[in-house]
Scaffold this active site. Structure first.
Site, PDB file in Angstrom:
ATOM      1  N   CYS A 252     -10.693  -4.312  -0.388  1.00 12.27           N
ATOM      2  CA  CYS A 252     -11.676  -3.510  -0.183  1.00 12.27           C
ATOM      3  C   CYS A 252     -12.515  -3.724  -1.326  1.00 12.27           C
ATOM      4  O   CYS A 252     -12.032  -4.435  -2.368  1.00 12.27           O
ATOM      5  CB  CYS A 252     -11.085  -1.959  -0.057  1.00 12.27           C
ATOM      6  SG  CYS A 252     -10.194  -1.556  -1.799  1.00 12.27           S
TER       7      CYS A 252
ATOM      8  N   GLU B 217       0.171   5.391   0.762  1.00 18.62           N
ATOM      9  CA  GLU B 217      -0.577   6.168   1.216  1.00 18.62           C
ATOM     10  C   GLU B 217      -0.393   7.487   0.636  1.00 18.62           C
ATOM     11  O   GLU B 217       0.840   7.882   0.147  1.00 18.62           O
ATOM     12  CB  GLU B 217      -0.853   6.338   2.756  1.00 18.62           C
ATOM     13  CG  GLU B 217      -1.095   4.868   3.139  1.00 18.62           C
ATOM     14  CD  GLU B 217      -1.517   4.574   4.688  1.00 18.62           C
ATOM     15  OE1 GLU B 217      -1.105   5.439   5.417  1.00 18.62           O
ATOM     16  OE2 GLU B 217      -1.991   3.957   5.012  1.00 18.62           O
TER      17      GLU B 217
ATOM     18  N   CYS C 177     -10.480  -2.918  -4.790  1.00 12.05           N
ATOM     19  CA  CYS C 177      -9.465  -3.806  -5.064  1.00 12.05           C
ATOM     20  C   CYS C 177     -10.286  -5.325  -5.842  1.00 12.05           C
ATOM     21  O   CYS C 177      -9.677  -5.844  -6.623  1.00 12.05           O
ATOM     22  CB  CYS C 177      -8.766  -4.279  -4.095  1.00 12.05           C
ATOM     23  SG  CYS C 177      -7.469  -3.042  -3.592  1.00 12.05           S
TER      24      CYS C 177
ATOM     25  N   CYS D  43      -4.120   0.641  -2.555  1.00 10.80           N
ATOM     26  CA  CYS D  43      -3.837  -0.371  -1.740  1.00 10.80           C
ATOM     27  C   CYS D  43      -2.809  -1.472  -2.270  1.00 10.80           C
ATOM     28  O   CYS D  43      -2.351  -1.186  -3.542  1.00 10.80           O
ATOM     29  CB  CYS D  43      -5.216  -1.259  -1.687  1.00 10.80           C
ATOM     30  SG  CYS D  43      -6.640  -0.432  -0.656  1.00 10.80           S
TER      31      CYS D  43
ATOM     32  N   GLU E 246      -3.035  -4.531  -3.090  1.00 13.66           N
ATOM     33  CA  GLU E 246      -3.498  -5.569  -4.260  1.00 13.66           C
ATOM     34  C   GLU E 246      -3.568  -4.712  -5.444  1.00 13.66           C
ATOM     35  O   GLU E 246      -3.113  -5.544  -6.557  1.00 13.66           O
ATOM     36  CB  GLU E 246      -5.090  -5.824  -3.549  1.00 13.66           C
ATOM     37  CG  GLU E 246      -5.185  -6.664  -2.560  1.00 13.66           C
ATOM     38  CD  GLU E 246      -5.543  -5.842  -1.238  1.00 13.66           C
ATOM     39  OE1 GLU E 246      -4.934  -4.823  -1.216  1.00 13.66           O
ATOM     40  OE2 GLU E 246      -6.178  -6.485  -0.541  1.00 13.66           O
TER      41      GLU E 246
ATOM     42  N   ASN F 104       0.893  -1.157  -0.185  1.00 14.45           N
ATOM     43  CA  ASN F 104      -0.057   0.015   0.002  1.00 14.45           C
ATOM     44  C   ASN F 104       0.903   1.165   0.008  1.00 14.45           C
ATOM     45  O   ASN F 104       1.926   1.396   0.663  1.00 14.45           O
ATOM     46  CB  ASN F 104      -0.988   0.035   0.997  1.00 14.45           C
ATOM     47  CG  ASN F 104      -0.377  -0.124   2.541  1.00 14.45           C
ATOM     48  OD1 ASN F 104       0.668  -0.757   2.778  1.00 14.45           O
ATOM     49  ND2 ASN F 104      -1.142   0.412   3.517  1.00 14.45           N
TER      50      ASN F 104
HETATM   51  N1  THU Z   1      -5.156  -1.495   2.708  1.00 15.41           N
HETATM   52  C1  THU Z   1      -4.808  -2.205   1.582  1.00 15.41           C
HETATM   53  O1  THU Z   1      -3.546  -1.981   0.934  1.00 15.41           O
HETATM   54  N2  THU Z   1      -5.285  -3.451   1.422  1.00 15.41           N
HETATM   55  C2  THU Z   1      -6.473  -4.160   1.911  1.00 15.41           C
HETATM   56  O2  THU Z   1      -6.912  -5.023   1.655  1.00 15.41           O
HETATM   57  C3  THU Z   1      -7.012  -3.238   3.037  1.00 15.41           C
HETATM   58  C4  THU Z   1      -6.578  -1.712   3.189  1.00 15.41           C
HETATM   59  C5  THU Z   1      -4.563  -0.484   3.015  1.00 15.41           C
HETATM   60  C6  THU Z   1      -5.055   0.975   2.623  1.00 15.41           C
HETATM   61  C7  THU Z   1      -4.492   1.960   3.755  1.00 15.41           C
HETATM   62  O3  THU Z   1      -3.361   2.374   3.357  1.00 15.41           O
HETATM   63  C8  THU Z   1      -4.441   1.088   4.829  1.00 15.41           C
HETATM   64  O4  THU Z   1      -4.356  -0.201   4.279  1.00 15.41           O
HETATM   65  C9  THU Z   1      -5.437   1.308   5.796  1.00 15.41           C
HETATM   66  O5  THU Z   1      -6.651   1.351   5.454  1.00 15.41           O
END
Ligand code: THU
Length: 131
Positions: free
Chosen positions: A87, A47, A90, A56, A58, A45
């Site tokens: 999510c 941000e 994704c 994310c 994925e 991920n």
């Molecule tokens: N996140 C992912 O990368 N994948 C998931 O399956 C769930 C959420 C990340 C997005 C964000 O950077 C952090 O996790 C919190 O939501």
């Protein structure tokens, strides 16, 4: 071609989580896409201060695979210390690029759940002809 086990794919996802850029949530996620050609593409991920621009793990993995010409994802591993289920965005990405993909969800305790994109996103968007 060598068979990649779910555990091996998860190990790549776990390693990728260490590269997560997650200064806001501190929630590190790693992913790994296995392609029909045997290649493995990692993702994490990434941000952003504008929280909604976050991507994310994925999706970074799937996008990176496409960039490298890997268009037949057969499996995706997702790792987070407490575990994480993909999510909605994704899932939509997964069904587009790998509609028959196996999905493995793992955590720091070594738990590994095996599911599929069909199970995670049933009845996904398609053009619908009511006739
Ligand atoms: N996140 C992912 O990368 N994948 C998931 O399956 C769930 C959420 C990340 C997005 C964000 O950077 C952090 O996790 C919190 O939501």
């Amino acid at each position: 071609m060598r068979v990649t086990t779910p555990e091996e794919l998860m190990a790549v996802a776990k390693a990728a989580a260490t590269n997560a850029y997650a200064p806001y949530s501190k929630f590190r996620v790693g992913a790994a896409v296995l392609d029909a050609d045997g290649s493995i593409t990692p993702g994490c991920n990434v941000e952003n201060a504008a929280y909604g621009s976050t991507i994310c793990a994925e999706r970074t993995a799937l996008v990176s695979a496409v960039v490298q010409g890997r268009r037949q994802p057969t499996a995706l591993a997702v790792y987070a210390e407490p575990g994480a289920s993909p999510c909605g965005s994704c899932r939509q990405f997964m069904v587009e690029l790998g509609p028959t993909m196996q999905v493995y969800l793992g955590n720091a305790e070594g738990r590994l759940i095996s599911t599929s994109i069909t199970e995670l996103l049933p009845n996904s968007f398609t053009e619908f002809d009511p006739e």
